[in-house]
Design a protein around this motif. Sequence first.
Motif, PDB file in Angstrom:
ATOM      1  N   LEU A 282       0.815  -1.210   0.000  1.00 45.76           N
ATOM      2  CA  LEU A 282       0.000   0.000   0.000  1.00 45.76           C
ATOM      3  C   LEU A 282       0.853   1.267   0.000  1.00 45.76           C
ATOM      4  CD1 LEU A 282      -2.763  -1.139   2.509  1.00 45.76           C
ATOM      5  CD2 LEU A 282      -3.070  -0.692   0.060  1.00 45.76           C
ATOM      6  N   PHE A 283       2.057   1.172   0.574  1.00 45.81           N
ATOM      7  CA  PHE A 283       2.923   2.353   0.618  1.00 45.81           C
ATOM      8  C   PHE A 283       3.289   2.852  -0.773  1.00 45.81           C
ATOM      9  CE2 PHE A 283       7.241   4.274   1.085  1.00 45.81           C
ATOM     10  CZ  PHE A 283       6.826   5.412   1.751  1.00 45.81           C
ATOM     11  N   ASN A 284       3.209   1.994  -1.777  1.00 43.83           N
ATOM     12  CA  ASN A 284       3.488   2.422  -3.144  1.00 43.83           C
ATOM     13  C   ASN A 284       2.564   3.546  -3.604  1.00 43.83           C
ATOM     14  OD1 ASN A 284       5.609   0.557  -4.522  1.00 43.83           O
ATOM     15  ND2 ASN A 284       4.296  -0.864  -3.416  1.00 43.83           N
ATOM     16  N   CYS A 285       1.404   3.640  -2.992  1.00 43.83           N
ATOM     17  CA  CYS A 285       0.413   4.655  -3.399  1.00 43.83           C
ATOM     18  C   CYS A 285       0.776   6.056  -2.912  1.00 43.83           C
ATOM     19  CB  CYS A 285      -0.968   4.286  -2.867  1.00 43.83           C
ATOM     20  SG  CYS A 285      -1.607   2.682  -3.410  1.00 43.83           S
ATOM     21  N   ALA A 286       1.720   6.165  -1.986  1.00 47.84           N
ATOM     22  CA  ALA A 286       1.958   7.436  -1.308  1.00 47.84           C
ATOM     23  C   ALA A 286       2.404   8.550  -2.241  1.00 47.84           C
ATOM     24  CB  ALA A 286       2.988   7.249  -0.196  1.00 47.84           C
ATOM     25  N   PHE A 287       3.053   8.212  -3.367  1.00 46.91           N
ATOM     26  CA  PHE A 287       3.531   9.281  -4.249  1.00 46.91           C
ATOM     27  C   PHE A 287       2.367  10.052  -4.873  1.00 46.91           C
ATOM     28  CE2 PHE A 287       3.483   5.608  -7.227  1.00 46.91           C
ATOM     29  CZ  PHE A 287       2.663   6.123  -8.218  1.00 46.91           C
ATOM     30  N   ALA A 288       1.148   9.536  -4.780  1.00 51.33           N
ATOM     31  CA  ALA A 288      -0.010  10.248  -5.323  1.00 51.33           C
ATOM     32  C   ALA A 288      -0.245  11.569  -4.609  1.00 51.33           C
ATOM     33  CB  ALA A 288      -1.259   9.369  -5.250  1.00 51.33           C
ATOM     34  N   ILE A 289       0.210  11.702  -3.354  1.00 54.91           N
ATOM     35  CA  ILE A 289       0.117  12.994  -2.671  1.00 54.91           C
ATOM     36  C   ILE A 289       0.960  14.025  -3.403  1.00 54.91           C
ATOM     37  CG2 ILE A 289       0.602  14.245  -0.525  1.00 54.91           C
ATOM     38  CD1 ILE A 289       0.083  11.666   0.998  1.00 54.91           C
ATOM     39  N   ARG A 290       2.142  13.626  -3.869  1.00 51.52           N
ATOM     40  CA  ARG A 290       3.025  14.565  -4.564  1.00 51.52           C
ATOM     41  C   ARG A 290       2.516  14.885  -5.968  1.00 51.52           C
ATOM     42  NH1 ARG A 290       6.418  10.976  -1.848  1.00 51.52           N
ATOM     43  NH2 ARG A 290       6.985   9.776  -3.713  1.00 51.52           N
ATOM     44  N   THR A 291       1.968  13.896  -6.666  1.00 50.38           N
ATOM     45  CA  THR A 291       1.453  14.201  -8.003  1.00 50.38           C
ATOM     46  C   THR A 291       0.186  15.048  -7.912  1.00 50.38           C
ATOM     47  OG1 THR A 291       0.242  12.091  -8.128  1.00 50.38           O
ATOM     48  CG2 THR A 291       2.479  12.139  -9.002  1.00 50.38           C
ATOM     49  N   TYR A 292      -0.575  14.905  -6.831  1.00 51.09           N
ATOM     50  CA  TYR A 292      -1.697  15.822  -6.585  1.00 51.09           C
ATOM     51  C   TYR A 292      -1.176  17.251  -6.430  1.00 51.09           C
ATOM     52  CZ  TYR A 292      -4.711  18.583  -3.515  1.00 51.09           C
ATOM     53  OH  TYR A 292      -5.421  19.613  -2.944  1.00 51.09           O
ATOM     54  N   PHE A 293      -0.105  17.397  -5.660  1.00 55.73           N
ATOM     55  CA  PHE A 293       0.476  18.730  -5.484  1.00 55.73           C
ATOM     56  C   PHE A 293       0.944  19.308  -6.810  1.00 55.73           C
ATOM     57  CE2 PHE A 293       4.306  21.318  -5.031  1.00 55.73           C
ATOM     58  CZ  PHE A 293       3.784  22.374  -4.314  1.00 55.73           C
ATOM     59  N   GLN A 294       1.578  18.488  -7.643  1.00 54.52           N
ATOM     60  CA  GLN A 294       2.065  18.965  -8.940  1.00 54.52           C
ATOM     61  C   GLN A 294       0.939  19.579  -9.766  1.00 54.52           C
ATOM     62  OE1 GLN A 294       3.169  15.987 -11.810  1.00 54.52           O
ATOM     63  NE2 GLN A 294       4.891  17.192 -12.587  1.00 54.52           N
ATOM     64  N   LYS A 295      -0.257  19.012  -9.664  1.00 51.16           N
ATOM     65  CA  LYS A 295      -1.387  19.488 -10.469  1.00 51.16           C
ATOM     66  C   LYS A 295      -1.959  20.810  -9.984  1.00 51.16           C
ATOM     67  CE  LYS A 295      -2.792  14.879 -12.018  1.00 51.16           C
ATOM     68  NZ  LYS A 295      -3.825  13.811 -11.963  1.00 51.16           N
ATOM     69  N   ILE A 296      -1.738  21.148  -8.714  1.00 44.80           N
ATOM     70  CA  ILE A 296      -2.319  22.388  -8.190  1.00 44.80           C
ATOM     71  C   ILE A 296      -1.274  23.469  -7.964  1.00 44.80           C
ATOM     72  CG2 ILE A 296      -4.189  21.111  -7.062  1.00 44.80           C
ATOM     73  CD1 ILE A 296      -2.717  21.634  -4.372  1.00 44.80           C
ATOM     74  N   ALA A 297       0.017  23.146  -8.132  1.00 44.80           N
ATOM     75  CA  ALA A 297       1.092  24.053  -7.729  1.00 44.80           C
ATOM     76  C   ALA A 297       1.560  24.937  -8.874  1.00 44.80           C
ATOM     77  CB  ALA A 297       2.275  23.261  -7.193  1.00 44.80           C
ATOM     78  N   LYS A 298       2.152  26.071  -8.512  1.00 49.85           N
ATOM     79  CA  LYS A 298       2.913  26.871  -9.466  1.00 49.85           C
ATOM     80  C   LYS A 298       4.234  26.157  -9.746  1.00 49.85           C
ATOM     81  CE  LYS A 298       1.067  31.315  -7.874  1.00 49.85           C
ATOM     82  NZ  LYS A 298       1.405  32.664  -7.339  1.00 49.85           N
ATOM     83  N   PRO A 299       4.670  26.077 -10.997  1.00 49.75           N
ATOM     84  CA  PRO A 299       5.898  25.330 -11.316  1.00 49.75           C
ATOM     85  C   PRO A 299       7.119  25.775 -10.521  1.00 49.75           C
ATOM     86  CG  PRO A 299       4.681  25.812 -13.322  1.00 49.75           C
ATOM     87  CD  PRO A 299       3.978  26.551 -12.217  1.00 49.75           C
ATOM     88  N   ALA A 300       7.231  27.072 -10.241  1.00 52.87           N
ATOM     89  CA  ALA A 300       8.401  27.569  -9.510  1.00 52.87           C
ATOM     90  C   ALA A 300       8.389  27.181  -8.034  1.00 52.87           C
ATOM     91  CB  ALA A 300       8.485  29.088  -9.638  1.00 52.87           C
ATOM     92  N   ASP A 301       7.257  26.680  -7.553  1.00 54.69           N
ATOM     93  CA  ASP A 301       7.134  26.328  -6.132  1.00 54.69           C
ATOM     94  C   ASP A 301       7.532  24.892  -5.833  1.00 54.69           C
ATOM     95  OD1 ASP A 301       6.158  28.849  -5.680  1.00 54.69           O
ATOM     96  OD2 ASP A 301       4.060  28.240  -5.446  1.00 54.69           O
ATOM     97  N   ILE A 302       7.875  24.095  -6.840  1.00 56.26           N
ATOM     98  CA  ILE A 302       8.040  22.662  -6.621  1.00 56.26           C
ATOM     99  C   ILE A 302       9.201  22.352  -5.674  1.00 56.26           C
ATOM    100  CG2 ILE A 302       8.698  20.500  -7.729  1.00 56.26           C
ATOM    101  CD1 ILE A 302       6.951  21.292 -10.091  1.00 56.26           C
ATOM    102  N   ALA A 303      10.411  22.847  -5.965  1.00 63.55           N
ATOM    103  CA  ALA A 303      11.569  22.522  -5.123  1.00 63.55           C
ATOM    104  C   ALA A 303      11.383  22.992  -3.682  1.00 63.55           C
ATOM    105  CB  ALA A 303      12.845  23.090  -5.725  1.00 63.55           C
TER     106      ALA A 303
END
Length: 380
Positions: A303-324
């Motif tokens: 189930l831990f494999n699913c955890a990266f979905a939190i980060r890809t959710y962030f990618q969809k709502i974030a400003k590109p310059a805010d990622i790092a």
Amino acid sequence: MDIHAQKKRIYLFLIILTVASAMGLQGWRTLINNFAVEAAGLDGLGMGVVQSVREIPGFLALLVVYLLLIIREHRLAALSVLIMGLGVAGTGLFPSVWGLALTTLVMSFGFHYFETCNQSLTLQHFDSATAPIVFGRLRGMMSVGNLIMGGAIFILAPVLEYTQLFALVGVAVAVAGASMLWFEPRGGQTEPQRKTMVLRWKYWLYYLLTFLAGARRQIFVAFSVFLLVERFGFSVREVTALFVLNNAINWFAGPWIGRAVVRLGERRVLSVEYAGLVLVFMVYAQTGSKAVVALMYVLDHLLFNCAFAIRTYFQKIAKPADIAPSMAVGFTINHIAAVVVPVTGGLLWLVDPAMVFYAGAGLALVSLVCVQLIRTPAAS
């Protein structure tokens, strides 16, 4: 989409360092519980102290933002893997609570700072339709490396001392990090990243999910294998065999989950993860069966494999310059509870180990409710 054709060098760079980091953590985790019990004589509280120290660098991950003022992000990633290897290599030399705390701190600085850079570089170089697939494939490659590491320890554990095993694992990781220090991973133009800490109200759900994931995950990391060793008497070879089984499954599961995130979306995938974790933690708390607890450990790892979905959710709502900067801040938020949970859990363990896992089930249930609030531009 052909990842290799479009982003070949950055993809190769990420694979080498991700696999090296995963193998180092796998070797450390495979050995540390038995080493702590058999060589250092730690009890649940002592192990909780060591695990809390392990999370301090994660809490300080926001400092990555300022390190990027003086060192390029990909170079910091390679240097972090080198430092991680040195920490792992020295672990067997100090069989005491504070000796383990020191070497764990070094190892953990390397691991957490690499993971911050790794997540940031992946989200910067791959778009929202591709990043979940890349994360999934990297998870699969990590499992291959972990299988190799697990197999090596399974064979070598009966004939080598703990000091030698830790040294072999750590040196291999350090060499991989050093080899990438001057590698130039060209992967196309990316948005220039902010070099200051970023906190935005629009990212509140990402912050909350990250916080809950950190608290819940630490219960698993600090106490699931410890439960296997202390209560159910698992040997090093049995723990290693479980790790090998987990990674054999995740070799295929990682890429599959990446594709599932693309097809189904983050909300549905994370809902499956947290619903499953409620079950896993409840069984941990109640079962007296060695076979059942081993099965739950495998399911937990899957189930831990699913955890990266939190980060890809962030990618969809974030400003590109805010990622790092946001990945660095996210790691710190993830570890606010993680610094406290292992010690608190260690105290609960002395009263009743089941209480630790009931708390984990509660955290998973809260997370399940929160992920229902996920909305992305594509899904709105």
